[in-house]
Structures are given as C-alpha cells and as structure tokens.
Design a protein around this motif. Structure first.
Motif, PDB file in Angstrom:
ATOM      1  N   ASN A  21       0.824  -1.209   0.000  1.00 16.40           N
ATOM      2  CA  ASN A  21       0.000   0.000   0.000  1.00 16.40           C
ATOM      3  C   ASN A  21       0.861   1.264   0.000  1.00 16.40           C
ATOM      4  N   VAL A  22       1.852   1.281   0.894  1.00 18.67           N
ATOM      5  CA  VAL A  22       2.710   2.467   0.948  1.00 18.67           C
ATOM      6  C   VAL A  22       3.407   2.661  -0.396  1.00 18.67           C
ATOM      7  N   ALA A  23       3.839   1.552  -0.992  1.00 16.36           N
ATOM      8  CA  ALA A  23       4.577   1.643  -2.246  1.00 16.36           C
ATOM      9  C   ALA A  23       3.735   2.198  -3.384  1.00 16.36           C
ATOM     10  N   SER A  24       2.434   1.895  -3.389  1.00 15.82           N
ATOM     11  CA  SER A  24       1.685   2.237  -4.604  1.00 15.82           C
ATOM     12  C   SER A  24       0.345   2.923  -4.394  1.00 15.82           C
ATOM     13  N   LYS A  25      -0.151   2.998  -3.179  1.00 13.86           N
ATOM     14  CA  LYS A  25      -1.496   3.555  -3.048  1.00 13.86           C
ATOM     15  C   LYS A  25      -1.589   4.784  -2.168  1.00 13.86           C
ATOM     16  N   ILE A  26      -0.477   5.255  -1.666  1.00 10.95           N
ATOM     17  CA  ILE A  26      -0.530   6.395  -0.753  1.00 10.95           C
ATOM     18  C   ILE A  26       0.140   7.605  -1.393  1.00 10.95           C
ATOM     19  N   PRO A  27      -0.635   8.490  -1.987  1.00 15.00           N
ATOM     20  CA  PRO A  27      -0.007   9.692  -2.527  1.00 15.00           C
ATOM     21  C   PRO A  27       0.625  10.446  -1.360  1.00 15.00           C
ATOM     22  N   GLY A  28       1.757  10.971  -1.566  1.00 12.33           N
ATOM     23  CA  GLY A  28       2.407  11.724  -0.493  1.00 12.33           C
ATOM     24  C   GLY A  28       3.371  10.888   0.321  1.00 12.33           C
ATOM     25  N   ALA A  29       3.479   9.613  -0.014  1.00 13.76           N
ATOM     26  CA  ALA A  29       4.428   8.766   0.719  1.00 13.76           C
ATOM     27  C   ALA A  29       5.210   7.911  -0.271  1.00 13.76           C
TER      28      ALA A  29
ATOM     29  N   GLY C  12     -15.070  18.767 -16.330  1.00 10.81           N
ATOM     30  CA  GLY C  12     -16.426  18.584 -15.810  1.00 10.81           C
ATOM     31  C   GLY C  12     -16.358  17.636 -14.610  1.00 10.81           C
ATOM     32  N   ARG C  13     -17.514  17.151 -14.145  1.00  8.63           N
ATOM     33  CA  ARG C  13     -17.530  16.316 -12.942  1.00  8.63           C
ATOM     34  C   ARG C  13     -16.656  15.078 -13.072  1.00  8.63           C
ATOM     35  N   LEU C  14     -16.845  14.365 -14.194  1.00 16.70           N
ATOM     36  CA  LEU C  14     -16.065  13.138 -14.380  1.00 16.70           C
ATOM     37  C   LEU C  14     -14.622  13.471 -14.733  1.00 16.70           C
ATOM     38  N   GLY C  15     -14.424  14.540 -15.505  1.00 12.20           N
ATOM     39  CA  GLY C  15     -13.069  14.944 -15.877  1.00 12.20           C
ATOM     40  C   GLY C  15     -12.244  15.265 -14.643  1.00 12.20           C
ATOM     41  N   LEU C  16     -12.840  15.994 -13.734  1.00 13.54           N
ATOM     42  CA  LEU C  16     -12.173  16.346 -12.492  1.00 13.54           C
ATOM     43  C   LEU C  16     -11.796  15.078 -11.725  1.00 13.54           C
ATOM     44  N   ARG C  17     -12.716  14.142 -11.681  1.00 13.92           N
ATOM     45  CA  ARG C  17     -12.451  12.888 -10.979  1.00 13.92           C
ATOM     46  C   ARG C  17     -11.268  12.136 -11.602  1.00 13.92           C
ATOM     47  N   HIS C  18     -11.283  12.042 -12.936  1.00 13.62           N
ATOM     48  CA  HIS C  18     -10.167  11.370 -13.612  1.00 13.62           C
ATOM     49  C   HIS C  18      -8.855  12.076 -13.296  1.00 13.62           C
ATOM     50  N   ALA C  19      -8.872  13.401 -13.312  1.00 12.25           N
ATOM     51  CA  ALA C  19      -7.645  14.166 -13.042  1.00 12.25           C
ATOM     52  C   ALA C  19      -7.155  13.873 -11.626  1.00 12.25           C
ATOM     53  N   GLU C  20      -8.066  13.888 -10.671  1.00  9.44           N
ATOM     54  CA  GLU C  20      -7.673  13.613  -9.289  1.00  9.44           C
ATOM     55  C   GLU C  20      -7.129  12.198  -9.146  1.00  9.44           C
ATOM     56  N   ASN C  21      -7.779  11.267  -9.813  1.00 12.13           N
ATOM     57  CA  ASN C  21      -7.299   9.881  -9.745  1.00 12.13           C
ATOM     58  C   ASN C  21      -5.890   9.748 -10.308  1.00 12.13           C
ATOM     59  N   VAL C  22      -5.678  10.310 -11.481  1.00 19.68           N
ATOM     60  CA  VAL C  22      -4.335  10.232 -12.085  1.00 19.68           C
ATOM     61  C   VAL C  22      -3.320  10.882 -11.152  1.00 19.68           C
ATOM     62  N   ALA C  23      -3.717  12.006 -10.552  1.00 21.29           N
ATOM     63  CA  ALA C  23      -2.785  12.744  -9.700  1.00 21.29           C
ATOM     64  C   ALA C  23      -2.396  11.967  -8.454  1.00 21.29           C
ATOM     65  N   SER C  24      -3.286  11.150  -7.928  1.00 15.54           N
ATOM     66  CA  SER C  24      -2.968  10.596  -6.612  1.00 15.54           C
ATOM     67  C   SER C  24      -3.241   9.118  -6.418  1.00 15.54           C
ATOM     68  N   LYS C  25      -3.908   8.465  -7.348  1.00 16.51           N
ATOM     69  CA  LYS C  25      -4.260   7.073  -7.071  1.00 16.51           C
ATOM     70  C   LYS C  25      -3.697   6.078  -8.065  1.00 16.51           C
ATOM     71  N   ILE C  26      -2.930   6.553  -9.027  1.00 22.14           N
ATOM     72  CA  ILE C  26      -2.448   5.632 -10.059  1.00 22.14           C
ATOM     73  C   ILE C  26      -0.932   5.515  -9.969  1.00 22.14           C
ATOM     74  N   PRO C  27      -0.432   4.493  -9.280  1.00 23.12           N
ATOM     75  CA  PRO C  27       1.018   4.314  -9.265  1.00 23.12           C
ATOM     76  C   PRO C  27       1.474   4.110 -10.714  1.00 23.12           C
ATOM     77  N   GLY C  28       2.546   4.687 -11.028  1.00 22.29           N
ATOM     78  CA  GLY C  28       3.045   4.504 -12.389  1.00 22.29           C
ATOM     79  C   GLY C  28       2.620   5.619 -13.311  1.00 22.29           C
TER      80      GLY C  28
END
Lengths: 337, 337, 337, 337
Positions: A21-29, C12-28
């Motif tokens: 999780n730390v390696a891949s799912k925690i932005p900021g860590a 838009g609503r979904l665009g913002l969500r995709h942007a946030e996801n790419v920014a913080s939830k997608i390792p790689g």
C-alpha cells in the motif's frame, strides 16, 4: 512538498500488505526501506516494490536519516520497544495493534509518545477507517439513532483458518486481546464512554487445543458502560461462512447494523443452494481499503502537522479492557473496572 | 368424531384473536362459550362469532358439561386458579403464558396437572409454532449447525406501543417475565439445556417511568447454560422500526438467523428512503399463523389422546429463570441457578 | 521505470475525478498537464493537484513532448477529432465514451487507431472494471451458470438529477446512446454474441420535455442475440431511490444478480421507515473504484506493452447498436441488425 | 347460516390441495362431494376428509341437489363444458385457470356466466390473493408509486420439475398460456390497461424437447400497454434455485418488488455456501395461503350475494393475450392487439 519516506517493519501477511500500500497507493508517501529477518523475502519484496533500503536490523534502519516515519507490523512483543526507539530517533510512528502485550508496556509507550510531542503517533484500529463504520459513526454522532442502548459486535474468523489460529494460540494473548480488542475500540468510539464492569464466558466448542492457554475457540462478554449503554461482544474462531465482523448499535430512535451480511461484493447468486451472498475470506479482503485509508491518514497527519483522532491512550485503554475481559473469562467472576 | 367444544376466557386483544381462531380456523373445534367481565363486548363478540354460551363468571362456565376444553387468556394473576378449577371440572386446559405470576403458583399448577393425567394441558409458547422457528429447530435437531455455541434472541416492542406498556408496567412483572420469557423458552428448546448462571443489566434509556417498578425500558442478560452454550437475551420497548423478534443460533458448523429482518411480507419498497422492507406492527401481525397452529395442536392432542411437546414443567422452568434474571437485574449480581 | 505522464482533457464532474485519480491514485502515472476552456477552473485545479502544464488549447497540449498519454473527458462531439490528433502526435489515448457521436465518426476513430498500432488506445467502459461485475463475469466465463438465457440490465439515474438531464437532453443523443450504451457493452461482454434484432418502447412518464428530442424519460428494449440469448435493457431518468445500475444474468444452471440493491455501503438502517439500505447517489459514488481501476489498466498497458481487452471496435459496435435501438424506439418497428 | 356445500372436481396435486382446504380451512364451507376418475384415490381421499358423496362422473355429481357449488380442478380441456353444465344445474362455479383452451371456448364460458347472473362465478388467479401482491396492489392503487412506467414479472418453475414439464409439454399450450397467463393477469390488474402490441422471443436453452411443440424452455415478451406502460414478462422452466414468481412495478415516484427473493420462510442460513435463503419448492409451497384465501372469497361471495372482483372477462382477456404472445413467439413478428 516532498514525499514522506517510510520504513516498513515486518513482512508477514499484513506487513506485506502495508508495504504494498505504501509503495503504490498512498499519494504523499514513498516506501523507502523494508525491515525483516527473512533475507530472501526481504530482497524479493524490496526488488519487486523498488525499495532502496533493506534491513534485517531495526535499530540500524532507524539510524537512516532519509527515513521520516516507520510502520510497525512486527511481532506484538516487539512493538513497545520499537515505538520508543523510533520516536527517540526522530521518526513518526504508525504501529499495528496491540500497543503492547501488557498494560505496563502500554504505559511505557505512552511516556515515549508524550516525550515527543512533535512526532505523529498512530495505532492501527483500521475499522475506524472502514467506509461503512465511518458512515455509521457519523450518523450516531449526529444523533440520528438517539441515545445508545445496546452495542453488539462480533469478530469471527473463518473455520478455514483454524490451523493457523491453533499454532498461534500460545502467543495471541487470547481472543479478547487478539480479536475483541477491535470491538472494544469500536464500542468506546461509538458509545463515547468507558466500561464499568464485565462478565465473560465461552469455551472450546470445537477445538479443545485452546483450553491449554485458558482460552476458548468462542467467547463473549457483557459489559455495562458508565453511561449505562449495554455492550455485548462475541469473538469466535469457527465461523462457517467466512470472515465476519459485524456491529449493531441500538439507539432509542434508530438502529444501525454494519455488515450484518459480510458480503464480499454486490453479486447475488441464485442456485441450488438458494439465494445467497458469498462472504469475505479474511481481514485483508474485508478491510482492504481501510488499511489504505489509515496509512493515508497517518501520512496526511505528518504532512499537515495534525494529530490522528485515535491516540496512544486509546491503545492503552483497549488493552486494559481486553485484559479485564480475559480475567473475567478466566475467573468466571463479575469484575469491575 | 365430534368437534371439541371450547370455552374461551378473556376478550382482550389476544383473547379476541384466540376466540376468532377457534371459531373459524380450527377444524375439529367449535367455539362453544365465551367468558369476560365486559358484558357488552361479550354479547357483541358472541353474536358475531355465533357462540351459544356466554359467561361473566368463570366458575359457572366450567360447570357447563357441554364444554370440553378451555382457553385461558385472562389476566396473568388468575391463570393458576383457573387452571386448577378447570382441570378439576374435567376440562382440557390451554393457558396463555405465564403459567403463574410466582414460582409458587407455577408449582400449584404443576400439581393440578399431575392430578389429572388424562386431561390435555398446554401453555402458549406460540413461537414454537412459528413456521420459521420450526424450520430452524428441525435443522438444529438434525445437527446441521453442529454444536450450539451462542444463542442470541431479541424481543422488541415498537416505541409506538409505549403508552400501553407504561400503563401496564406495574403489572407486567418486568421485561424478563413479560417479554424475555419467550426467548428463555426458545433458548431451552433450541439449546436443550438449562442455565447455570446469569448476569443482567439495562436501564431506562427513554422512559424513566419504568424505573419506579425496578424495571428498565431495555434490558439484557448473558447466561451460561449447563452444556456451555452462551445465551444472550435482549428485551426492549423502544424499537423504532416495529415489532422485532429475532433469534440467532451460532453453531460450530452453521449459523441460523430467524427473522433478522422482521419484514411484514415479501414486498420491497424502493423510494426516497432507500431500498426497504416494512416491518411487522405487533405480535398479532408477526405470529398470526402461530396462534392458529398452537390451538390446532392443542385440539389435535385432545382428539388423538396425545400430550403436547411443551409441558407444564416448561412453564415453571421459564418462570423460574425469568425471576432469576429479574433478580440479577435488580441486584446487579452474578447469580447462579 | 519512469512514470507515464498524462495530460487530462476536460474538467467537468467526471473529468475532475479522472484528473484527481491520475494525480494521486495511479502508481506509475503522473498528472503532467490539464486542458480546459475555463481558465479559472484550470488554474485552481492545476494548482491544487500540482500539475506543471496547463492548456486551454488541446492542439497545443499534444505538441508537448513531455506528455506520454491523454485522457479525454471532453464534450462527446470532440472525441473523434481529439483521438485522431493525439494518436498522430504519438500519444496513447484513453477516451471516455462515446467513441464518436455517429457511427461514421467511430469508423474514423477506428482507422486512426489502426494507423498507430504501437499506441495504446482504450475506451472508458468502467463497469467492466467494477469489482462485482468482474467477479460475476469470471463466474460466467467459468461456466458456473451454464448457457446464458436472459440478460437483463437497468441504468437508472435518480430523479434528483432530472434538471441537469433535461438541460442536456438535446445533446445526449437520447437514452440508448447516453445510458444504455453501457448495458449494451455489458450484454456483449457477458453474452459473447451480437444482437440480431430489437424492439424498443418507452415514453415520457414524468417529464414531457424529453419528447421534443424524440426521447423518453424511461425507455426499454428487447433484443434477441445471435446465440439466442434474450437481452432486456431498461434505462430511466426518474429513479426515486438513487443511482441504480443493476444486471441479472439468468443461465441454465445458475443466476447472477449484480447490485440488485444499489446500496451505498454495508450499513443497514432500522427506523420508522422499516429496515433499509441507503443507495448510491450517482455514478461517481457507485463506480468510484472502477474509474481508478480502468485508468490503472490503461497505464499498465502502456508500461507493459499490452493492449486492453476492450478495443476501439467495441466502441463502434456499442454505438451502432445504440443507434439501432434508438431507431427502433423512434419508429416503433422491429428492426434487424 | 348454513355452510356452502362444495363438490370438488379433480384430485391432481392442486385438486387435492383445494379439496383439503375446503374440508378444513374454509369457515362457511363444507366439502360435500368429490369427483375423480381414479376410484381408489377418490375413495381414499373421501374417507380421509370425511366426504359423504363420491363421483367418477361429473354430470351425475351436479345433479346432486345437496351441492351448492363446484370447484373445478379438472384437465384444462374440460373446463368450459363443466362450467356450462354446472351453471345450468344451478351451481356456483369456481374454476382453475384456464377458462378455456381456446378463445372460442372462453366466449362459450362467458355466455354461460351471462345466462346465470344469480350464480357466483370465479376464476383461480390466486396471485391476486397473495398477501404480498395484495399489499403491493393497494400501494399502487393509492398512488404511492406514481404513474406506472415498467411492469416486469417472472414465472419460473424449478429445473427439478423438468421431467413432468416435458411430459406435459404437448398439452400445456406453451409457456405463455401455461405460465405467463398469471403474469398477464397481474399486469392488467396492476397497470389498469390493456396491451397494444407485443414482441416475443425465447428458445430451448437446455431442453430441446419443447421445440417440437413450437415452445421454448424459456421465453419472454415485451408489450406496450394502451396507457404507455412497458410490460416485460419472462417465463422459464429451468430455475436453478426453486419456484420463482417475482414482480417489479417501477413507477415515477416509487418502485415495488414482490418476492424478488423467493424465500421459503424467515430463516437465513450462514454456512460454507455463504449467507443464504432457501427458496420455495413449488406453487403449492409459495401460494399456500393464497389458495385458501381465494376459495374463502368465493364462499364469502356466495354467502353475501356479491360478485368477485375477478370476472369471466378477465379469464377471456388473459387467454386472448397469452395466445397473441404465443403467436408473436412462433412467428417472430411484432404483433398488435
């Protein structure tokens, strides 16, 4: 802002999960170091997750000045010492439960935390970070169910894991410390009060092996809390249907049930067994996103200079209560707190 | 074969229902007499149901040689005396719970039943005649859930009935005697053992009026049974969602839940409140067919010369246990049986 | 390996969500650029998410050689042109549905994809990345329900969103294109076959405004697929209980239902409305993790040199089928494919 | 008032059930005669139920002036003739569906009923007498779900009964007449309108045997009703989970689902198959009390000089619609009514 560089300790099942999780799912860590006695496992995992530093010695790891924080998923008996040492070395500390294996150890941890007020310390009561528990807690806090009357909570491990549980029985501290401690934390969190007395029973219904440690394979207790709320807890190791963690809070104007069907997902199967939901297999399956969310909160606290809502004192309190439940179970007496 | 001619005593809500059931839903029986102090109600009901004999005096009624059996739905304090008198007059007796309002009264009833071995005597534990409870009981008896570990049972009256409950509070004997007695009966029936000790708590969470009778509006108890089964009972008068009677039996290889959603019928509503089931309003709604089935069994026993599976001793036992729970609740002590 | 640098288009609503996801939830992956016409929103979002590049002009953005891939959440009418341009500029492309607003446009997109076989192209059918749909699909593929008999799928938007739907009605292409297209994709994915003919009906049951666009507020169609599976689809804009996407696959030996209760989480509420589950509010709530998982798959495909299982041809096919359904609805005829 | 003396015709599974119900569960009625070709079964059943008159010849039975009413559970092909003869002989008539095996026969029945306006005539659409359907219907009539949008209804027989279904396939008239006719009746009852056109599909997914009768083992149809309500019906013979009759009515302000889980009772089982409800086995299990309630209504109508709400014209209408669905299925055409 720079990423928080984390050293994760222990590569058992949950330790591995935290590391991933730390390696891949925690932005900021970022996962900056791993520590485990098993050199092979350590090397393989560090390679896979791209971790620059690897240690078989905890004390060496915390001397590494590139590391900002540690995540402790080591054997329970090591927690307190590692907490102390890490804080002293200037690290922020996240520890898996239990805080310590005795109340005395917990007090040592308390003093260590108090001595480093600028460090973030957090204990892993992951259920507080489960989406459904959070949702229910907000409802209770908003007064939607009125005054709490009865809090009931179950922790059941699947029978399919019984072999491991038997092997580990001598080290687990018994079911109140090992399993019900999470329900104790939930009870305090939802009810907003502390226990007054406790009566506890149970036994070995399927597996006499637990008896030699004065434990049962299924146990329960009834407590009255100081604000009069009734609290009934049940912990078992023989659940036939899967990993079952459920909670009910009966209030004067509403009732909430969390996960009364421990369904794995939103699929309903209709076949020769009837209409059915398949269940969670284990804690990693059920609390997958809670484990991410709690470390996220730890990291956010560090970055934002905040303290987590769950404190070292919660850890001590839960341990004290669990020990009292255990004593009630072992003596058959009604005990006060 | 001739129909069994029944005299029914008491025309309160449940008395009326029993009278109507005997009059129209029990093949093999006819409603031959009614007895109540309210002459108007008596006349109206007897006319409506086509009942030939009407009495305001119970002793007169049982002198009527046309009557084969009586159904007692009179005030609890009268049960024992009427049981004795009716048996002595040669009648078969079905009595609503409780058998008596004290254990001594129950013993008197026991002796009366023993003195008339050729008469059928039955007590109204209607839940044993509910389709779902019967189905679950068969599964347990067949060993489908293994050894019983935890038996949990709730009896909750809806908040909407609270006024009546408060009015009746001084005469109810408290929630353990008034409500939990049914759960006590179920526990003994499912678990096949007797309690060893009990711890009971509770309080007045919404309605302080119950306090003056040393009762609560919500109470619970934890008992260990002689065969080690854990038994947790909860009784409450403030259920927000309706009349809720639910039971869970956790066994070593299976778990059964009866009516964990007290749904009124098979309709699911999807509207602005979410996806929901509406609930049973009260015991007459929930146990509609159980009340028919239990009287049917009483009548069948008479016609077939059988004894019901539920005996006068079950009545005494449940009363004894309920009193012990009440004492545990009032003293705050852990009590043995 | 370096992170894939993504430029996301549309906030838009979904665009913002995709942007946030790419920014913080997608390792790689890292969010390297944002593009939107609203300069204020663009600046605020880019600042908040720490995005180095900002564009109001799409064509400029794709000239930026630091960008590896684009995520298109722009207005539907722009999709095809942007797909072409981005591929030509050497970018990998993820596009939200629809592929194009006409079948002709889809064919243009197909040719563009075919012309750049070394680029990853993916279309956002997020339901294929929902945990429950994935779980059900595996069961079907493993033959656990036998031969598919009936595939039934609903897409219902909540009545609470009706104002937006009415405003957008002239641009949505109608419910078959706008909503049922996801069910069409699921049907093809689960059934493994293509439609043979279609009959479609519906109307304006609550909101006559849709009538001016030859659309209804609720519509349905029945299709026979080439392998004989019956397919029934329903799309509606007036769901009283929330956002409801549910699917049932009836097979010869088993039946699966996905999300037949669109419960928001695992909390059950018991109150004066009965026993109830609160529902998902909207697609972002319901498919939160699917949106993460699909972009993760896009990124993984780029990093691993793989092609996604869902192709540009799936996009064309679904558009063709949706158009045929729309035509069937408008003409009232039974149409063949 | 005297009991209505009933002669019951046909001792198949449902016939036997009706006979038993009349004998013991219908206050105000007595089972006065039985008629069946099987002399042994006739004698045994009549003895067991205490029936004074026994016939192997229907025409003889209706000459018996002691009989007030007949209940017809004979083979479908005999219904119309027996209705005519019984009415002519002065009997009230309850007939199981279908009214007749052709629309012409239904018209003959209509004329017979019209010729005897002082006789009660009723057709056995038992679902209208199911507690849950009645409850839902009241909600719809009170406007609680707004304007009906989609009516969806399933009739599924369990795969476990397939052998009988195959044997009977040549005589059943096909699934639309044999099974969906009940859903057609419900659709008209709930929607309050008549169909305008129909498209029907299906096939032999597991049992090719039905093909030789131009029938399928699973079929469906989509109809538009005159008031614009969409109606989707599905009938199948291969349900893996049990006897499944479920209905959904989607309205503009609420949705109702009746029996979406065809649970046998209120017991939930938690075991190695997950959390599950066992299902109804067959129509006698699911509609047990409906069969009692419909005959009760028939008897009450006779005693109170009322006409049942379901008329002979409902019987004809449903037959007409079912035939049109069958024709649509056989021709593959979109047909109008």
């Amino acid at each position: 802002m720079e990423k928080i560089r984390i050293g994760s300790v222990g590569l058992g099942r949950l330790g591995l999960r935290h590391a991933e999780n730390v390696a891949s799912k925690i932005p900021g860590a970022s996962l900056h170091a791993l520590c485990d006695l098993d050199e092979d496992l350590l090397a393989r995992t560090a390679d896979r997750l791209g971790v620059p530093w690897r240690y078989t010695d905890f004390d060496q790891m915390i001397q590494n000045s590139e590391i900002d924080a540690v995540v402790l998923v080591s054997p329970s008996g090591l927690h307190t010492g590692q907490i102390e040492a890490a804080l002293k070395a200037g690290k922020h500390v996240f520890t898996e439960k239990p805080l310590g294996v005795t109340v005395e150890e917990c007090k040592v941890a308390e003093r260590a935390v108090e001595a480093h007020p600028d460090r973030v310390f957090m204990i892993g009561f992951m259920r507080r970070f489960d989406e459904s528990y959070m949702y229910a807690h907000e409802k209770v806090m908003r007064g939607e169910i009125g005054k709490p009357v009865l809090f009931r909570s179950y922790s059941q491990d699947p029978e399919s894991c019984i072999e491991g549980a038997i092997k580990y029985a001598g080290h687990s501290g018994g079911q109140f410390l090992d399993m019900a401690v999470h329900d104790i934390d939930l009870a305090r969190w939802f009810v907003g009060s502390e226990p007054q007395n406790v009566y506890a029973i149970g036994g070995c219904y399927a597996h006499p092996e637990f008896g030699q440690y004065n434990d049962g394979d299924n146990v329960s207790c009834l407590m009255k809390f100081q604000n009069d709320t009734m609290v009934f807890l049940f912990a078992g190791r023989t659940a036939p249907h899967g990993y079952n963690v459920e909670t009910e809070i009966i209030g004067t104007t509403g009732i909430l049930r969390i996960a009364s069907v421990p369904q794995k997902n939103m699929v309903e199967v209709l076949d020769s067994y009837g209409v059915r939901r398949e269940c969670s297999d284990n804690f990693l399956d059920r609390f997958e996103s809670s484990y991410v969310r709690e470390i996220q909160e730890f990291v956010d606290c560090i970055r934002e200079g905040r303290k987590p809502s769950v404190s070292v004192y919660d850890g001590t309190k839960c341990t004290e209560i669990a020990y009292r439940c255990k004593e009630a179970f072992e003596t058959g007496q009604l005990l006060e707190f």
